[in-house]
Design a protein around this motif. Sequence first.
Motif, PDB file in Angstrom:
ATOM      1  N   THR A 171       0.636  -1.239  -0.131  1.00  0.00           N
ATOM      2  CA  THR A 171       0.061   0.095   0.015  1.00  0.00           C
ATOM      3  C   THR A 171       0.976   1.242   0.212  1.00  0.00           C
ATOM      4  O   THR A 171       0.529   2.377  -0.371  1.00  0.00           O
ATOM      5  N   ALA A 172       2.232   1.213   0.358  1.00  0.00           N
ATOM      6  CA  ALA A 172       2.899   2.289   0.113  1.00  0.00           C
ATOM      7  C   ALA A 172       3.425   2.713  -1.280  1.00  0.00           C
ATOM      8  O   ALA A 172       3.765   3.887  -1.613  1.00  0.00           O
ATOM      9  N   HIS A 173       3.320   1.569  -2.106  1.00  0.00           N
ATOM     10  CA  HIS A 173       3.669   1.797  -3.623  1.00  0.00           C
ATOM     11  C   HIS A 173       2.571   1.613  -4.505  1.00  0.00           C
ATOM     12  O   HIS A 173       2.690   1.915  -5.732  1.00  0.00           O
ATOM     13  N   TYR A 174       1.374   1.213  -4.164  1.00  0.00           N
ATOM     14  CA  TYR A 174       0.193   0.875  -5.117  1.00  0.00           C
ATOM     15  C   TYR A 174      -0.953   1.560  -4.428  1.00  0.00           C
ATOM     16  O   TYR A 174      -1.147   1.489  -3.230  1.00  0.00           O
ATOM     17  N   THR A 175      -1.688   2.095  -5.055  1.00  0.00           N
ATOM     18  CA  THR A 175      -3.305   2.545  -4.755  1.00  0.00           C
ATOM     19  C   THR A 175      -4.257   1.191  -4.647  1.00  0.00           C
ATOM     20  O   THR A 175      -3.860   0.243  -5.070  1.00  0.00           O
ATOM     21  N   GLN A 176      -5.190   1.448  -3.970  1.00  0.00           N
ATOM     22  CA  GLN A 176      -5.887   0.481  -3.752  1.00  0.00           C
ATOM     23  C   GLN A 176      -6.792  -0.112  -5.130  1.00  0.00           C
ATOM     24  O   GLN A 176      -6.812  -1.346  -5.236  1.00  0.00           O
ATOM     25  N   VAL A 177      -6.899   0.807  -5.843  1.00  0.00           N
ATOM     26  CA  VAL A 177      -7.192   0.254  -7.521  1.00  0.00           C
ATOM     27  C   VAL A 177      -6.146  -0.404  -7.926  1.00  0.00           C
ATOM     28  O   VAL A 177      -6.724  -1.569  -8.701  1.00  0.00           O
ATOM     29  N   GLU A 178      -5.062  -0.144  -8.231  1.00  0.00           N
ATOM     30  CA  GLU A 178      -3.889  -0.644  -8.639  1.00  0.00           C
ATOM     31  C   GLU A 178      -3.698  -2.127  -7.884  1.00  0.00           C
ATOM     32  O   GLU A 178      -3.613  -3.334  -8.710  1.00  0.00           O
ATOM     33  N   ILE A 179      -4.094  -2.253  -6.720  1.00  0.00           N
ATOM     34  CA  ILE A 179      -3.974  -3.647  -6.078  1.00  0.00           C
ATOM     35  C   ILE A 179      -5.089  -4.366  -6.785  1.00  0.00           C
ATOM     36  O   ILE A 179      -4.665  -5.668  -6.795  1.00  0.00           O
ATOM     37  N   VAL A 180      -6.328  -4.089  -6.548  1.00  0.00           N
ATOM     38  CA  VAL A 180      -7.498  -4.892  -6.950  1.00  0.00           C
ATOM     39  C   VAL A 180      -7.163  -5.426  -8.608  1.00  0.00           C
ATOM     40  O   VAL A 180      -7.070  -6.602  -8.980  1.00  0.00           O
TER      41      VAL A 180
END
Length: 159
Positions: A120-129
């Motif tokens: 979560t320090a490097h990716y947004t929530q949308v990017e993680i999904v």
Amino acid sequence: MNIDIPEGQEPIGYVWGDMVPGIGMAAANFSLSVYAHTTLGLREFEAARLRIAQINGCLFCLDWRTDRDGEKVEEEFPDAVTEWRTTDAFDDRTRLASEYAERYALDHHGLDDEFWDRMTAHYTQVEIVELSMSIGSWLAFGRLNHVLGLDAVCVLPTG
């Protein structure tokens, strides 16, 4: 190949389209959507995709390189993916994409708070999904093609 393909039939089209059209076409559309609608950078996308290909052993997936407007990852990129822990060819996001793909496939119960803090320090929530759905697609469909023996007869699309 572990599935009988009638003479003159293209294996992927036959298995995914003719044998189980209600499931296969939906799966194919999901698989294609991962490429058509991604917002992830090419290197992190390919790092995760190739790590899953390496884990699955899918011959076709190992040979495939995603092309974005004529740009592909460098020739040595698959070796860097194999060495994702130590390579100096990756930035933090690309390294995390490789790590996430590997752990998603092999140790999803081990994705602890320390990992998610880094993610979560490097990716947004949308990017993680998005990355999670992409990894799920590659894991499922690359593995399916390998298990059925289709990966040895897949052909790269032309055009």
